[in-house]
Design a protein around this motif. Sequence first.
Motif, PDB file in Angstrom:
ATOM      1  N   PRO A 203       5.466  12.460   0.584  1.00 47.52           N
ATOM      2  CA  PRO A 203       6.556  12.182  -0.361  1.00 47.52           C
ATOM      3  C   PRO A 203       6.992  10.725  -0.398  1.00 47.52           C
ATOM      4  O   PRO A 203       7.507  10.264  -1.409  1.00 47.52           O
ATOM      5  CB  PRO A 203       7.690  13.083   0.144  1.00 47.52           C
ATOM      6  CG  PRO A 203       7.394  13.292   1.600  1.00 47.52           C
ATOM      7  CD  PRO A 203       5.899  13.316   1.710  1.00 47.52           C
ATOM      8  N   GLN A 204       6.821   9.985   0.698  1.00 45.93           N
ATOM      9  CA  GLN A 204       7.244   8.584   0.746  1.00 45.93           C
ATOM     10  C   GLN A 204       6.177   7.721   1.405  1.00 45.93           C
ATOM     11  O   GLN A 204       6.362   7.229   2.521  1.00 45.93           O
ATOM     12  CB  GLN A 204       8.570   8.440   1.492  1.00 45.93           C
ATOM     13  CG  GLN A 204       9.783   8.955   0.729  1.00 45.93           C
ATOM     14  CD  GLN A 204      11.077   8.620   1.445  1.00 45.93           C
ATOM     15  OE1 GLN A 204      11.208   8.825   2.643  1.00 45.93           O
ATOM     16  NE2 GLN A 204      12.033   8.099   0.700  1.00 45.93           N
ATOM     17  N   PRO A 205       5.044   7.515   0.732  1.00 50.95           N
ATOM     18  CA  PRO A 205       4.010   6.660   1.325  1.00 50.95           C
ATOM     19  C   PRO A 205       4.485   5.223   1.417  1.00 50.95           C
ATOM     20  O   PRO A 205       5.324   4.774   0.629  1.00 50.95           O
ATOM     21  CB  PRO A 205       2.833   6.799   0.351  1.00 50.95           C
ATOM     22  CG  PRO A 205       3.462   7.163  -0.951  1.00 50.95           C
ATOM     23  CD  PRO A 205       4.660   7.996  -0.602  1.00 50.95           C
ATOM     24  N   ALA A 206       3.955   4.499   2.392  1.00 50.17           N
ATOM     25  CA  ALA A 206       4.366   3.109   2.602  1.00 50.17           C
ATOM     26  C   ALA A 206       3.158   2.233   2.865  1.00 50.17           C
ATOM     27  O   ALA A 206       2.176   2.676   3.480  1.00 50.17           O
ATOM     28  CB  ALA A 206       5.343   3.020   3.771  1.00 50.17           C
ATOM     29  N   ILE A 207       3.239   0.994   2.400  1.00 47.61           N
ATOM     30  CA  ILE A 207       2.195   0.014   2.666  1.00 47.61           C
ATOM     31  C   ILE A 207       2.840  -1.259   3.197  1.00 47.61           C
ATOM     32  O   ILE A 207       4.049  -1.471   3.045  1.00 47.61           O
ATOM     33  CB  ILE A 207       1.349  -0.310   1.415  1.00 47.61           C
ATOM     34  CG1 ILE A 207       2.141  -1.216   0.449  1.00 47.61           C
ATOM     35  CG2 ILE A 207       0.876   0.946   0.709  1.00 47.61           C
ATOM     36  CD1 ILE A 207       1.291  -1.850  -0.623  1.00 47.61           C
ATOM     37  N   GLU A 227       6.402   2.680  -1.047  1.00 46.49           N
ATOM     38  CA  GLU A 227       7.295   1.631  -0.573  1.00 46.49           C
ATOM     39  C   GLU A 227       6.468   0.467  -0.047  1.00 46.49           C
ATOM     40  O   GLU A 227       5.387   0.667   0.518  1.00 46.49           O
ATOM     41  CB  GLU A 227       8.192   2.152   0.542  1.00 46.49           C
ATOM     42  CG  GLU A 227       9.252   3.151   0.094  1.00 46.49           C
ATOM     43  CD  GLU A 227      10.183   3.507   1.242  1.00 46.49           C
ATOM     44  OE1 GLU A 227      11.370   3.164   1.172  1.00 46.49           O
ATOM     45  OE2 GLU A 227       9.706   4.123   2.208  1.00 46.49           O
ATOM     46  N   VAL A 228       6.990  -0.735  -0.196  1.00 45.06           N
ATOM     47  CA  VAL A 228       6.275  -1.937   0.240  1.00 45.06           C
ATOM     48  C   VAL A 228       7.121  -2.669   1.277  1.00 45.06           C
ATOM     49  O   VAL A 228       8.303  -2.950   1.044  1.00 45.06           O
ATOM     50  CB  VAL A 228       5.970  -2.873  -0.941  1.00 45.06           C
ATOM     51  CG1 VAL A 228       5.192  -4.097  -0.456  1.00 45.06           C
ATOM     52  CG2 VAL A 228       5.192  -2.145  -2.023  1.00 45.06           C
ATOM     53  N   TRP A 229       6.497  -2.990   2.398  1.00 44.11           N
ATOM     54  CA  TRP A 229       7.144  -3.757   3.453  1.00 44.11           C
ATOM     55  C   TRP A 229       6.306  -4.999   3.718  1.00 44.11           C
ATOM     56  O   TRP A 229       5.081  -4.960   3.607  1.00 44.11           O
ATOM     57  CB  TRP A 229       7.290  -2.923   4.736  1.00 44.11           C
ATOM     58  CG  TRP A 229       8.069  -1.672   4.487  1.00 44.11           C
ATOM     59  CD1 TRP A 229       7.576  -0.442   4.178  1.00 44.11           C
ATOM     60  CD2 TRP A 229       9.493  -1.539   4.477  1.00 44.11           C
ATOM     61  NE1 TRP A 229       8.578   0.461   3.973  1.00 44.11           N
ATOM     62  CE2 TRP A 229       9.788  -0.182   4.160  1.00 44.11           C
ATOM     63  CE3 TRP A 229      10.542  -2.414   4.715  1.00 44.11           C
ATOM     64  CZ2 TRP A 229      11.081   0.299   4.067  1.00 44.11           C
ATOM     65  CZ3 TRP A 229      11.842  -1.938   4.630  1.00 44.11           C
ATOM     66  CH2 TRP A 229      12.099  -0.599   4.307  1.00 44.11           C
ATOM     67  N   LEU A 246       6.732  -2.289  11.941  1.00 44.16           N
ATOM     68  CA  LEU A 246       6.729  -1.722  10.593  1.00 44.16           C
ATOM     69  C   LEU A 246       5.887  -0.454  10.537  1.00 44.16           C
ATOM     70  O   LEU A 246       6.276   0.540   9.911  1.00 44.16           O
ATOM     71  CB  LEU A 246       6.217  -2.753   9.588  1.00 44.16           C
ATOM     72  CG  LEU A 246       7.119  -3.953   9.299  1.00 44.16           C
ATOM     73  CD1 LEU A 246       6.390  -4.977   8.435  1.00 44.16           C
ATOM     74  CD2 LEU A 246       8.410  -3.507   8.614  1.00 44.16           C
ATOM     75  N   VAL A 247       4.725  -0.491  11.172  1.00 45.29           N
ATOM     76  CA  VAL A 247       3.842   0.675  11.176  1.00 45.29           C
ATOM     77  C   VAL A 247       4.545   1.870  11.810  1.00 45.29           C
ATOM     78  O   VAL A 247       4.517   2.991  11.281  1.00 45.29           O
ATOM     79  CB  VAL A 247       2.533   0.346  11.917  1.00 45.29           C
ATOM     80  CG1 VAL A 247       1.743   1.627  12.192  1.00 45.29           C
ATOM     81  CG2 VAL A 247       1.685  -0.635  11.104  1.00 45.29           C
ATOM     82  N   ARG A 248       5.181   1.645  12.929  1.00 40.78           N
ATOM     83  CA  ARG A 248       5.851   2.746  13.636  1.00 40.78           C
ATOM     84  C   ARG A 248       7.083   3.247  12.881  1.00 40.78           C
ATOM     85  O   ARG A 248       7.301   4.460  12.762  1.00 40.78           O
ATOM     86  CB  ARG A 248       6.256   2.275  15.031  1.00 40.78           C
ATOM     87  CG  ARG A 248       5.080   2.087  15.983  1.00 40.78           C
ATOM     88  CD  ARG A 248       5.556   1.470  17.291  1.00 40.78           C
ATOM     89  NE  ARG A 248       4.478   1.405  18.271  1.00 40.78           N
ATOM     90  CZ  ARG A 248       4.543   0.707  19.406  1.00 40.78           C
ATOM     91  NH1 ARG A 248       5.654   0.016  19.697  1.00 40.78           N
ATOM     92  NH2 ARG A 248       3.527   0.702  20.240  1.00 40.78           N
ATOM     93  N   GLN A 249       7.880   2.321  12.374  1.00 41.08           N
ATOM     94  CA  GLN A 249       9.146   2.699  11.755  1.00 41.08           C
ATOM     95  C   GLN A 249       8.957   3.408  10.418  1.00 41.08           C
ATOM     96  O   GLN A 249       9.701   4.344  10.095  1.00 41.08           O
ATOM     97  CB  GLN A 249      10.007   1.456  11.565  1.00 41.08           C
ATOM     98  CG  GLN A 249      11.385   1.738  10.980  1.00 41.08           C
ATOM     99  CD  GLN A 249      12.231   0.477  10.888  1.00 41.08           C
ATOM    100  OE1 GLN A 249      11.821  -0.590  11.368  1.00 41.08           O
ATOM    101  NE2 GLN A 249      13.394   0.575  10.270  1.00 41.08           N
ATOM    102  N   HIS A 250       7.947   2.970   9.628  1.00 37.96           N
ATOM    103  CA  HIS A 250       7.804   3.484   8.270  1.00 37.96           C
ATOM    104  C   HIS A 250       6.548   4.340   8.064  1.00 37.96           C
ATOM    105  O   HIS A 250       6.269   4.723   6.934  1.00 37.96           O
ATOM    106  CB  HIS A 250       7.803   2.311   7.287  1.00 37.96           C
ATOM    107  CG  HIS A 250       9.022   1.451   7.369  1.00 37.96           C
ATOM    108  ND1 HIS A 250      10.260   1.878   6.942  1.00 37.96           N
ATOM    109  CD2 HIS A 250       9.208   0.203   7.887  1.00 37.96           C
ATOM    110  CE1 HIS A 250      11.154   0.919   7.155  1.00 37.96           C
ATOM    111  NE2 HIS A 250      10.542  -0.103   7.726  1.00 37.96           N
ATOM    112  N   ARG A 251       5.836   4.607   9.156  1.00 35.64           N
ATOM    113  CA  ARG A 251       4.617   5.432   9.039  1.00 35.64           C
ATOM    114  C   ARG A 251       3.689   4.883   7.963  1.00 35.64           C
ATOM    115  O   ARG A 251       3.239   5.592   7.055  1.00 35.64           O
ATOM    116  CB  ARG A 251       4.979   6.889   8.766  1.00 35.64           C
ATOM    117  CG  ARG A 251       5.796   7.531   9.881  1.00 35.64           C
ATOM    118  CD  ARG A 251       6.082   8.984   9.608  1.00 35.64           C
ATOM    119  NE  ARG A 251       6.855   9.582  10.703  1.00 35.64           N
ATOM    120  CZ  ARG A 251       7.260  10.846  10.737  1.00 35.64           C
ATOM    121  NH1 ARG A 251       6.977  11.653   9.727  1.00 35.64           N
ATOM    122  NH2 ARG A 251       7.949  11.299  11.759  1.00 35.64           N
ATOM    123  N   VAL A 252       3.425   3.623   8.083  1.00 31.55           N
ATOM    124  CA  VAL A 252       2.601   2.913   7.093  1.00 31.55           C
ATOM    125  C   VAL A 252       1.190   3.487   7.057  1.00 31.55           C
ATOM    126  O   VAL A 252       0.600   3.797   8.090  1.00 31.55           O
ATOM    127  CB  VAL A 252       2.578   1.408   7.429  1.00 31.55           C
ATOM    128  CG1 VAL A 252       1.531   0.683   6.603  1.00 31.55           C
ATOM    129  CG2 VAL A 252       3.955   0.799   7.219  1.00 31.55           C
TER     130      VAL A 252
END
Length: 479
Positions: A203-207, A227-229, A246-252
């Motif tokens: 539901p909330q993919p992140a890169i 989402e983009v970080w 970032l990888v850990r916090q947002h499950r990139v």
Amino acid sequence: MIVSDTMWMPDLSQAPQRSKYEALALAIREGVAGGQLAPGAQLPPVRELAYRVGVTPGTVARAYRLLVDDRVLVAGVGRGTFVADRPAHLPPGLTQDIAQHMAPSLMADFPVAQGEPGYLVSPRMPDMGQGALMVRVLGQLAAAPPDTLMRYPSRSTDVAARAAFHATLDPAAIGPATVDDIVLAHGGQNAVVLIMQTLLHGPQPAIIVDELSYNGFRSAAELCRAEVWSVPWDTEGPSVEVFTQLVRQHRVQIYCTAAEVCNPTTRATTPARRAEIAAVARRHGVHVIDDDCYSRTQRLGPSYRALLPELGWYVTSPSKSLTPALRIGFAVAPQSCGPALVRTATGHSFGVSQLVCHTYAGVMAAPELPQIMAAVTARIAQDVACAVEVLAGHNLAWADGAPFVWLTLPPPWRAEAFVDAAKAQGVVLKSAEAFVQRDSRMVHAVRIAINGQVSHADFRTAMQRLRALLNAPPARIAV
């Protein structure tokens, strides 16, 4: 707004959800589409229009730049800003009567500004013989049996293009790859979108992107609702500590980067830092898209695909080395992911046209191609050397082979103010703002693109104008 003899005042309140510069740009587009702003009409100077509409000069300048980039307007050298004279640029056989009834979105596809002296927004390849080569190859294709061009594209119709591209690959740079690992796309940007569509889930993919990076990554993420970080860089490349957080916090799920030539800074990630980032990506299952559309004369290290055979993706296209008119891009997938990317590409558009595939394969097989490519590289290097010479003493970064340079501005210049001042001198640049997240820290720098479609003399004149601005900044900078 007064344009030529026409009284026309845009109502910016009609677009309350838009920023002021977007609302102004939309009003100008509608004026062009509706005929109130005729082709060739001159728009008011930035400060004059800002006063009349009740916005800041920076807002007007940003709207103008957006429309110049989209080829709705033309920035004339030392003359001002004009509505593009589109009929003069239509393909042969297309009458002006038809042109006047074409949709504005279609008309915006015809080039109007790239050949303008001082138009240094996006890199443009010089024609050192590749145009004539493509004409010859297309002529040979026209003589082929018609039944070869009567099928939908497929993995069988594009195999010649994949094989031609495969022959250019260096296994040391991208790792072992077969022709079957290569998937065709409609340019490098399309390849990035296809990879994201293949990989992103939930539901909330992140890169993650680099703090200063190609804005096409963010555009692709927006299309995929991701989402983009952004990760900041130190002297060696992306910060490993911040990347890991970032990888850990947002499950990139994906990291998008350009290890060899970062667009816009021209910097490279050191081989040691690439190995560190690859180790974190492997540990957390993060895929890495390594965009190599801009490449150096000599590579500095392996791509992330070579470092991450199970998670690394390699993307490139001939747009930044041959011509952007040949809309073909290449994605080299990890060996286990090729079939999934093929399914995405097939569902997206069935594949790349046989006309494009055969043209690419024919061009790559031409005996004169190495000489042409060397001439393209030499012409770009000539302009880069000119920028380095004329702007000597200022904070300039460049990479051998890359068709742009990165200028960090001295105080008290601010990026937007410098872009406005340069435009007033007939030099159109791209501000650092185009390469960062909206909430990122302010970076006062500009990218100077090499436009091989203007003369070297015109480019030198543009650099001399920038030098004059850098050496004599105003006492008070208006933003």
